[in-house]
Design a protein around this motif. Structure first.
Motif, PDB file in Angstrom:
ATOM      1  N   PRO A  12      12.820 -13.371  -1.803  1.00 59.88           N
ATOM      2  CA  PRO A  12      11.416 -13.350  -1.399  1.00 59.88           C
ATOM      3  C   PRO A  12      11.268 -13.041   0.092  1.00 59.88           C
ATOM      4  O   PRO A  12      12.030 -13.539   0.927  1.00 59.88           O
ATOM      5  N   GLN A  13      10.275 -12.219   0.408  1.00 60.40           N
ATOM      6  CA  GLN A  13      10.007 -11.867   1.804  1.00 60.40           C
ATOM      7  C   GLN A  13       8.965 -12.828   2.358  1.00 60.40           C
ATOM      8  O   GLN A  13       7.861 -12.918   1.844  1.00 60.40           O
ATOM      9  N   GLY A  14       9.353 -13.559   3.411  1.00 57.89           N
ATOM     10  CA  GLY A  14       8.496 -14.619   3.898  1.00 57.89           C
ATOM     11  C   GLY A  14       8.407 -15.713   2.845  1.00 57.89           C
ATOM     12  O   GLY A  14       9.411 -16.114   2.257  1.00 57.89           O
ATOM     13  N   SER A  15       7.193 -16.180   2.559  1.00 55.99           N
ATOM     14  CA  SER A  15       7.011 -17.208   1.530  1.00 55.99           C
ATOM     15  C   SER A  15       7.213 -16.655   0.125  1.00 55.99           C
ATOM     16  O   SER A  15       7.486 -17.404  -0.817  1.00 55.99           O
ATOM     17  N   GLY A  16       7.059 -15.344  -0.036  1.00 54.95           N
ATOM     18  CA  GLY A  16       7.147 -14.734  -1.355  1.00 54.95           C
ATOM     19  C   GLY A  16       5.911 -14.941  -2.208  1.00 54.95           C
ATOM     20  O   GLY A  16       5.837 -14.468  -3.345  1.00 54.95           O
ATOM     21  N   GLN A  17       4.913 -15.649  -1.666  1.00 54.14           N
ATOM     22  CA  GLN A  17       3.712 -15.956  -2.440  1.00 54.14           C
ATOM     23  C   GLN A  17       2.642 -14.868  -2.330  1.00 54.14           C
ATOM     24  O   GLN A  17       1.651 -14.901  -3.061  1.00 54.14           O
ATOM     25  N   GLN A  18       2.834 -13.921  -1.417  1.00 53.09           N
ATOM     26  CA  GLN A  18       1.845 -12.854  -1.269  1.00 53.09           C
ATOM     27  C   GLN A  18       1.849 -11.944  -2.506  1.00 53.09           C
ATOM     28  O   GLN A  18       2.883 -11.698  -3.104  1.00 53.09           O
ATOM     29  N   CYS A  19       0.658 -11.505  -2.893  1.00 49.77           N
ATOM     30  CA  CYS A  19       0.524 -10.652  -4.075  1.00 49.77           C
ATOM     31  C   CYS A  19       0.811  -9.196  -3.730  1.00 49.77           C
ATOM     32  O   CYS A  19       0.554  -8.732  -2.613  1.00 49.77           O
ATOM     33  N   ILE A  20       1.337  -8.476  -4.702  1.00 48.92           N
ATOM     34  CA  ILE A  20       1.587  -7.048  -4.570  1.00 48.92           C
ATOM     35  C   ILE A  20       0.782  -6.327  -5.644  1.00 48.92           C
ATOM     36  O   ILE A  20       0.943  -6.584  -6.829  1.00 48.92           O
ATOM     37  N   SER A  21      -0.102  -5.442  -5.216  1.00 49.92           N
ATOM     38  CA  SER A  21      -0.763  -4.537  -6.138  1.00 49.92           C
ATOM     39  C   SER A  21      -0.041  -3.201  -6.043  1.00 49.92           C
ATOM     40  O   SER A  21       0.262  -2.727  -4.948  1.00 49.92           O
ATOM     41  N   TRP A  22       0.216  -2.576  -7.161  1.00 44.16           N
ATOM     42  CA  TRP A  22       1.137  -1.442  -7.220  1.00 44.16           C
ATOM     43  C   TRP A  22       0.647  -0.458  -8.281  1.00 44.16           C
ATOM     44  O   TRP A  22      -0.250  -0.756  -9.075  1.00 44.16           O
ATOM     45  N   LEU A  23       1.282   0.727  -8.314  1.00 44.40           N
ATOM     46  CA  LEU A  23       0.936   1.751  -9.288  1.00 44.40           C
ATOM     47  C   LEU A  23       2.111   2.711  -9.435  1.00 44.40           C
ATOM     48  O   LEU A  23       2.679   3.156  -8.449  1.00 44.40           O
ATOM     49  N   HIS A  24       2.513   3.011 -10.659  1.00 46.09           N
ATOM     50  CA  HIS A  24       3.562   4.000 -10.927  1.00 46.09           C
ATOM     51  C   HIS A  24       3.030   5.381 -10.531  1.00 46.09           C
ATOM     52  O   HIS A  24       1.867   5.709 -10.769  1.00 46.09           O
ATOM     53  N   ILE A  25       3.877   6.213  -9.950  1.00 48.96           N
ATOM     54  CA  ILE A  25       3.446   7.531  -9.483  1.00 48.96           C
ATOM     55  C   ILE A  25       2.869   8.369 -10.618  1.00 48.96           C
ATOM     56  O   ILE A  25       1.917   9.136 -10.407  1.00 48.96           O
ATOM     57  N   ALA A  26       3.399   8.220 -11.826  1.00 51.42           N
ATOM     58  CA  ALA A  26       2.854   8.984 -12.955  1.00 51.42           C
ATOM     59  C   ALA A  26       1.411   8.577 -13.239  1.00 51.42           C
ATOM     60  O   ALA A  26       0.549   9.431 -13.509  1.00 51.42           O
ATOM     61  N   ASP A  27       1.125   7.283 -13.160  1.00 50.42           N
ATOM     62  CA  ASP A  27      -0.242   6.816 -13.398  1.00 50.42           C
ATOM     63  C   ASP A  27      -1.157   7.160 -12.224  1.00 50.42           C
ATOM     64  O   ASP A  27      -2.364   7.349 -12.428  1.00 50.42           O
ATOM     65  N   PHE A  28      -0.623   7.243 -11.022  1.00 47.21           N
ATOM     66  CA  PHE A  28      -1.423   7.705  -9.886  1.00 47.21           C
ATOM     67  C   PHE A  28      -1.947   9.110 -10.167  1.00 47.21           C
ATOM     68  O   PHE A  28      -3.151   9.388 -10.038  1.00 47.21           O
ATOM     69  N   CYS A  29      -1.050  10.016 -10.557  1.00 48.38           N
ATOM     70  CA  CYS A  29      -1.454  11.398 -10.843  1.00 48.38           C
ATOM     71  C   CYS A  29      -2.411  11.455 -12.027  1.00 48.38           C
ATOM     72  O   CYS A  29      -3.404  12.199 -12.001  1.00 48.38           O
ATOM     73  N   ARG A  30      -2.154  10.665 -13.062  1.00 50.65           N
ATOM     74  CA  ARG A  30      -3.010  10.653 -14.234  1.00 50.65           C
ATOM     75  C   ARG A  30      -4.396  10.096 -13.906  1.00 50.65           C
ATOM     76  O   ARG A  30      -5.416  10.573 -14.436  1.00 50.65           O
ATOM     77  N   ALA A  31      -4.451   9.104 -13.041  1.00 53.64           N
ATOM     78  CA  ALA A  31      -5.747   8.528 -12.656  1.00 53.64           C
ATOM     79  C   ALA A  31      -6.570   9.545 -11.864  1.00 53.64           C
ATOM     80  O   ALA A  31      -7.792   9.660 -12.066  1.00 53.64           O
TER      81      ALA A  31
END
Length: 305
Positions: A189-208
């Motif tokens: 974990p980086q720091g506390s590890g409690q921070q949230c990560i919002s993410w997206l696969h590159i394939a879904d980025f292009c599709r969106a």
């Protein structure tokens, strides 16, 4: 039949390369506006109208990804460049579109999910309608960026702001660096590890992006992220499960601060909690291929080994 034209401003980076390939496969004639002219790339400086503006005439789609990377130290010079590279390029594109006899039908302008304030696991996720906008440097940069976009005098062109989260791919962005570090035990974990990560696969980025281009009824801001944010602790655990390093090195915040200084970057990029949901995309009927992070990483990590 003549192919529809797509103009991709600032399209020489990770996201731009994938969008260019994706839309070329869909049958578009893609023209990239970049700093250096070469085959397929028309030179522009992102600050002033020039011969490049003629490319916008009659174009079907304009996508603007231009902006200095935020992977740097936030001292005064870089802060100025981060803001101006975004607002200047957006403003000048607005002027060029406004001067067109036949302007692009749709203009998609990059923004960022960092526009929302630090949001922890126990708090509601940020949606386009109910998100809480932040007041620190990165968050106000995003707000100024979108404000410039919304001020553009282009009534005949539909506008969409792309509030993109961290995009995961094998040939750019954050994932290759994190995977390399994980091999050597930095999958804790980086720091506390409690921070949230919002993410997206590159394939879904292009599709969106394709989905938003194809839907003339959709405009305004859209969160481009998968519907399942997760904690930094959970994300790093997925890297650990894949690479299974012999040892594990702790990553407390004080050590990350030293590392960020030596690498010329900021810890905000990994310590800020981003909890974002793509409410408008889901409501419009978009369906993700990679809706959860374990599935996305299972697709991507073997290609990084």
């Amino acid at each position: 039949m003549e192919r529809p034209k797509l103009i991709l401003a600032g399209g020489s980076g990770f996201l731009g390369r994938h969008l260019a390939r994706h839309f070329t496969q869909l049958g578009y004639a893609v023209v990239v506006l970049g700093r250096t002219a070469r085959p397929g790339v028309v030179r522009w400086n992102g600050r002033t109208v020039g011969p490049w503006a003629a490319e916008l005439e009659g174009a079907a789609v304009l996508i603007n990804l231009a902006g200095k990377s935020v992977d740097c130290r936030y001292h005064a010079v870089n802060r100025y460049a981060i803001v101006r590279s975004r607002t200047d390029s957006t403003r000048i594109l607005g002027e060029a579109v406004a001067a067109c006899v036949t302007p692009p039908a749709v203009w998609l302008n990059a923004s960022t999910a960092t526009i929302y304030q630090d949001t922890r696991e126990a708090q509601p996720a940020n949606t386009e309608t109910h998100g809480l906008l932040g007041r620190n440097f990165s968050e106000t940069v995003a707000q100024r960026w979108e404000a410039e976009f919304n001020l553009a005098p282009v009534p005949a062109t539909r506008r969409v702001a792309l509030r993109a989260a961290i995009v995961l791919g094998t040939d750019g962005g954050a994932l290759p660096v994190m995977a390399q570090l994980a091999r050597f035990g930095l999958c804790t974990p980086q720091g506390s590890g409690q921070q949230c990560i919002s993410w997206l696969h590159i394939a879904d980025f292009c599709r969106a992006v394709e989905f938003l281009v194809a839907r003339p009824d959709l405009e305004g801001a859209f969160n481009l992220c998968a519907p399942a944010p997760l904690s930094n602790h959970a994300f790093m655990a997925l890297l650990d499960q894949h690479y299974r390093p012999r040892w594990h090195l702790p990553q407390p915040q004080w050590l990350l601060e030293i590392g960020a200084f030596l690498l010329g970057t900021e810890t905000e990029l990994i310590l800020k909690s981003r909890k974002v949901i793509p409410d408008r995309l889901l409501s419009a009927g978009f369906r993700f291929r990679f809706s959860d992070c374990p599935t996305a990483l299972a697709d991507l990590l073997p290609r990084l080994t």
